[in-house]
Scaffold this motif. Structure first.
Motif, PDB file in Angstrom:
ATOM      1  N   ALA A  43       0.824  -1.207   0.000  1.00  0.00           N
ATOM      2  CA  ALA A  43       0.000   0.000   0.000  1.00  0.00           C
ATOM      3  C   ALA A  43       0.859   1.258   0.000  1.00  0.00           C
ATOM      4  CB  ALA A  43      -0.925  -0.004   1.217  1.00  0.00           C
ATOM      5  N   ALA A  44       1.973   1.231   0.741  1.00  0.00           N
ATOM      6  CA  ALA A  44       2.874   2.384   0.792  1.00  0.00           C
ATOM      7  C   ALA A  44       3.488   2.659  -0.577  1.00  0.00           C
ATOM      8  CB  ALA A  44       3.968   2.150   1.827  1.00  0.00           C
ATOM      9  N   LEU A  45       3.888   1.613  -1.279  1.00  0.00           N
ATOM     10  CA  LEU A  45       4.463   1.801  -2.607  1.00  0.00           C
ATOM     11  C   LEU A  45       3.395   2.218  -3.616  1.00  0.00           C
ATOM     12  CD1 LEU A  45       7.006  -1.173  -2.865  1.00  0.00           C
ATOM     13  CD2 LEU A  45       7.404   1.182  -2.145  1.00  0.00           C
ATOM     14  N   HIS A  46       2.222   1.647  -3.474  1.00  0.00           N
ATOM     15  CA  HIS A  46       1.114   2.013  -4.366  1.00  0.00           C
ATOM     16  C   HIS A  46       0.755   3.481  -4.193  1.00  0.00           C
ATOM     17  CE1 HIS A  46      -3.009   1.889  -6.114  1.00  0.00           C
ATOM     18  NE2 HIS A  46      -2.446   1.004  -6.897  1.00  0.00           N
ATOM     19  N   ALA A  47       0.857   3.964  -2.968  1.00  0.00           N
ATOM     20  CA  ALA A  47       0.550   5.381  -2.690  1.00  0.00           C
ATOM     21  C   ALA A  47       1.555   6.306  -3.355  1.00  0.00           C
ATOM     22  CB  ALA A  47       0.527   5.619  -1.179  1.00  0.00           C
ATOM     23  N   GLN A  48       2.728   5.772  -3.697  1.00  0.00           N
ATOM     24  CA  GLN A  48       3.749   6.552  -4.399  1.00  0.00           C
ATOM     25  C   GLN A  48       3.562   6.490  -5.916  1.00  0.00           C
ATOM     26  OE1 GLN A  48       7.601   5.154  -3.052  1.00  0.00           O
ATOM     27  NE2 GLN A  48       7.011   5.318  -0.906  1.00  0.00           N
ATOM     28  N   GLY A  49       2.454   5.898  -6.347  1.00  0.00           N
ATOM     29  CA  GLY A  49       2.171   5.813  -7.769  1.00  0.00           C
ATOM     30  C   GLY A  49       2.818   4.629  -8.453  1.00  0.00           C
ATOM     31  N   LEU A  50       3.268   3.645  -7.662  1.00  0.00           N
ATOM     32  CA  LEU A  50       3.964   2.485  -8.215  1.00  0.00           C
ATOM     33  C   LEU A  50       3.013   1.290  -8.335  1.00  0.00           C
ATOM     34  CD1 LEU A  50       7.265   2.794  -6.157  1.00  0.00           C
ATOM     35  CD2 LEU A  50       6.845   3.563  -8.500  1.00  0.00           C
ATOM     36  N   ALA A  51       3.200   0.519  -9.404  1.00  0.00           N
ATOM     37  CA  ALA A  51       2.341  -0.644  -9.668  1.00  0.00           C
ATOM     38  C   ALA A  51       2.830  -1.840  -8.859  1.00  0.00           C
ATOM     39  CB  ALA A  51       2.345  -0.959 -11.159  1.00  0.00           C
ATOM     40  N   VAL A  52       2.357  -1.938  -7.635  1.00  0.00           N
ATOM     41  CA  VAL A  52       2.781  -2.997  -6.714  1.00  0.00           C
ATOM     42  C   VAL A  52       1.547  -3.647  -6.107  1.00  0.00           C
ATOM     43  CG1 VAL A  52       4.026  -3.510  -4.594  1.00  0.00           C
ATOM     44  CG2 VAL A  52       4.936  -1.807  -6.178  1.00  0.00           C
ATOM     45  N   THR A  53       1.544  -4.977  -6.085  1.00  0.00           N
ATOM     46  CA  THR A  53       0.431  -5.737  -5.535  1.00  0.00           C
ATOM     47  C   THR A  53       0.961  -6.766  -4.546  1.00  0.00           C
ATOM     48  OG1 THR A  53      -0.775  -5.523  -7.629  1.00  0.00           O
ATOM     49  CG2 THR A  53      -1.541  -7.218  -6.083  1.00  0.00           C
ATOM     50  N   PHE A  54       0.351  -6.843  -3.387  1.00  0.00           N
ATOM     51  CA  PHE A  54       0.751  -7.842  -2.394  1.00  0.00           C
ATOM     52  C   PHE A  54       0.294  -9.225  -2.821  1.00  0.00           C
ATOM     53  CE2 PHE A  54      -0.816 -10.419   1.240  1.00  0.00           C
ATOM     54  CZ  PHE A  54       0.421 -10.763   1.775  1.00  0.00           C
ATOM     55  N   ILE A  55       1.148 -10.221  -2.558  1.00  0.00           N
ATOM     56  CA  ILE A  55       0.771 -11.610  -2.777  1.00  0.00           C
ATOM     57  C   ILE A  55       1.243 -12.437  -1.581  1.00  0.00           C
ATOM     58  CG2 ILE A  55       2.868 -12.116  -4.123  1.00  0.00           C
ATOM     59  CD1 ILE A  55       1.105 -14.017  -5.821  1.00  0.00           C
ATOM     60  N   GLN A  56       0.332 -13.196  -0.998  1.00  0.00           N
ATOM     61  CA  GLN A  56       0.664 -14.027   0.166  1.00  0.00           C
ATOM     62  C   GLN A  56       1.617 -15.132  -0.263  1.00  0.00           C
ATOM     63  OE1 GLN A  56      -0.686 -13.890   3.532  1.00  0.00           O
ATOM     64  NE2 GLN A  56       0.995 -15.330   3.880  1.00  0.00           N
ATOM     65  N   LEU A  57       2.793 -15.204   0.364  1.00  0.00           N
ATOM     66  CA  LEU A  57       3.751 -16.207  -0.079  1.00  0.00           C
ATOM     67  C   LEU A  57       4.770 -16.532   1.007  1.00  0.00           C
ATOM     68  CD1 LEU A  57       4.802 -18.008  -2.309  1.00  0.00           C
ATOM     69  CD2 LEU A  57       6.061 -16.073  -3.250  1.00  0.00           C
ATOM     70  N   ASP A  58       4.552 -17.652   1.656  1.00  0.00           N
ATOM     71  CA  ASP A  58       5.540 -18.253   2.548  1.00  0.00           C
ATOM     72  C   ASP A  58       6.168 -19.373   1.741  1.00  0.00           C
ATOM     73  OD1 ASP A  58       6.987 -19.754   4.366  1.00  0.00           O
ATOM     74  OD2 ASP A  58       5.481 -19.632   5.949  1.00  0.00           O
ATOM     75  N   ILE A  59       7.415 -19.200   1.328  1.00  0.00           N
ATOM     76  CA  ILE A  59       8.009 -20.156   0.388  1.00  0.00           C
ATOM     77  C   ILE A  59       8.321 -21.505   1.019  1.00  0.00           C
ATOM     78  CG2 ILE A  59       8.923 -18.320  -1.067  1.00  0.00           C
ATOM     79  CD1 ILE A  59      11.705 -18.935   0.073  1.00  0.00           C
ATOM     80  N   SER A  60       8.130 -21.637   2.323  1.00  0.00           N
ATOM     81  CA  SER A  60       8.301 -22.944   2.960  1.00  0.00           C
ATOM     82  C   SER A  60       7.008 -23.747   2.933  1.00  0.00           C
ATOM     83  CB  SER A  60       8.781 -22.779   4.401  1.00  0.00           C
ATOM     84  OG  SER A  60       7.762 -22.210   5.212  1.00  0.00           O
ATOM     85  N   GLN A  61       5.934 -23.139   2.403  1.00  0.00           N
ATOM     86  CA  GLN A  61       4.624 -23.785   2.377  1.00  0.00           C
ATOM     87  C   GLN A  61       4.214 -24.122   0.937  1.00  0.00           C
ATOM     88  OE1 GLN A  61       3.011 -24.652   5.271  1.00  0.00           O
ATOM     89  NE2 GLN A  61       4.891 -23.847   6.219  1.00  0.00           N
ATOM     90  N   GLU A  62       4.031 -25.408   0.655  1.00  0.00           N
ATOM     91  CA  GLU A  62       3.659 -25.844  -0.692  1.00  0.00           C
ATOM     92  C   GLU A  62       2.353 -25.201  -1.155  1.00  0.00           C
ATOM     93  OE1 GLU A  62       3.546 -30.066  -0.917  1.00  0.00           O
ATOM     94  OE2 GLU A  62       5.669 -30.332  -0.401  1.00  0.00           O
ATOM     95  N   ALA A  63       1.411 -25.035  -0.244  1.00  0.00           N
ATOM     96  CA  ALA A  63       0.111 -24.456  -0.618  1.00  0.00           C
ATOM     97  C   ALA A  63       0.268 -23.015  -1.078  1.00  0.00           C
ATOM     98  CB  ALA A  63      -0.850 -24.538   0.565  1.00  0.00           C
ATOM     99  N   ASP A  64       1.121 -22.251  -0.418  1.00  0.00           N
ATOM    100  CA  ASP A  64       1.351 -20.860  -0.816  1.00  0.00           C
ATOM    101  C   ASP A  64       2.005 -20.792  -2.198  1.00  0.00           C
ATOM    102  OD1 ASP A  64       0.301 -20.009   1.571  1.00  0.00           O
ATOM    103  OD2 ASP A  64       2.013 -18.748   2.113  1.00  0.00           O
TER     104      ASP A  64
END
Length: 242
Positions: A43-64
């Protein structure tokens, strides 16, 4: 617009990597295992006019990993840049050699993120990276993973031998070499980088480099032209010993 995924991007070098890539007109997926801090960073980067989207990702979890891969496939159909930045340091102290005492669980927990999770995520995303006209994979390593530096008694880093972290980064370096060779007949380039000694939770506030400065090496490799190298280990463009 190119699409990039940066792991461990809710703070430190990862956050600055996401910022700098977005400043190059790249849509950045900001990967983080903690949803609250990840969403706040995006959200902070998006507020600066940047195209950034959060994605849930714990790389130790196969489901993520599966969910993130499916989302990128369905939304974009390709991935142009993958920056494997997520890492943990669980040895306790940098100075000295703890190979005789490091608990096996510390080794397992370190490798789960720094190596196994990184490999699993990369393998899952390879079809999407191959679908890009110029896929780029950047593995954020460390001079702690360099066998050459650990054998060089004259190097300033010689006395620093945290075994779990170092071994995980050595394994990551070999993954870089093998993957670069496996993909040599494709448009995908794979490189490892040492960001330097950076002011982060791992590097401490005594480090000379800011996170923004530490991110520059990853960004440069993510933006390599078609005639750029693959299968290298560098810091700020300078070759490091494996």
């Amino acid at each position: 617009m190119k699409v990039a995924l940066v792991t461990g991007a809710n703070k430190g070098i990862g956050l600055e990597t996401a910022r700098q890539l977005a400043q190059h007109q790249i849509h950045v997926l900001l990967g983080a295992r903690d949803a609250v801090s990840g969403q706040a960073a995006a959200a902070a980067l998006h507020a600066q006019g940047l195209a950034v989207t959060f994605i849930q990702l714990d790389i130790s979890q196969e489901a993520d990993i599966a969910a993130a891969t499916a989302h990128i496939q369905q939304t974009y159909g390709r991935l142009d840049i993958l920056v494997n930045n997520a890492a943990v340091f669980l040895d306790g102290e940098w100075y000295g050699n703890n190979v005789e005492t490091v608990p096996p669980q510390v080794l397992r927990d370190t490798f789960d993120i720094n190596y196994f999770g990184t490999v699993a995520l990369t393998q899952a995303l390879l079809p999407l990276l191959k679908a890009s006209e110029a896929g780029r994979i950047v593995n954020v390593s460390s001079i702690s993973g360099s066998l050459g530096i650990h054998l060089d008694t004259a190097h300033w880093f010689y006395q620093m031998k945290p075994y779990a972290y170092s071994a995980s980064k050595t394994a990551l370096n070999q993954f870089t070499i093998f993957l670069a060779q496996a993909l040599q007949n494709t448009a995908v380039k794979v490189n490892a980088t040492n960001p330097g000694w950076v002011q982060t939770a791992i590097g401490s506030d005594q480090a000379p480099l800011t996170p923004a400065e530490g991110a520059r090496s990853s960004v440069a490799l993510a933006l390599l032209p078609a005639d750029g190298p693959s299968g290298t280990f560098t810091e700020a463009g300078e070759t490091l010993p494996w």
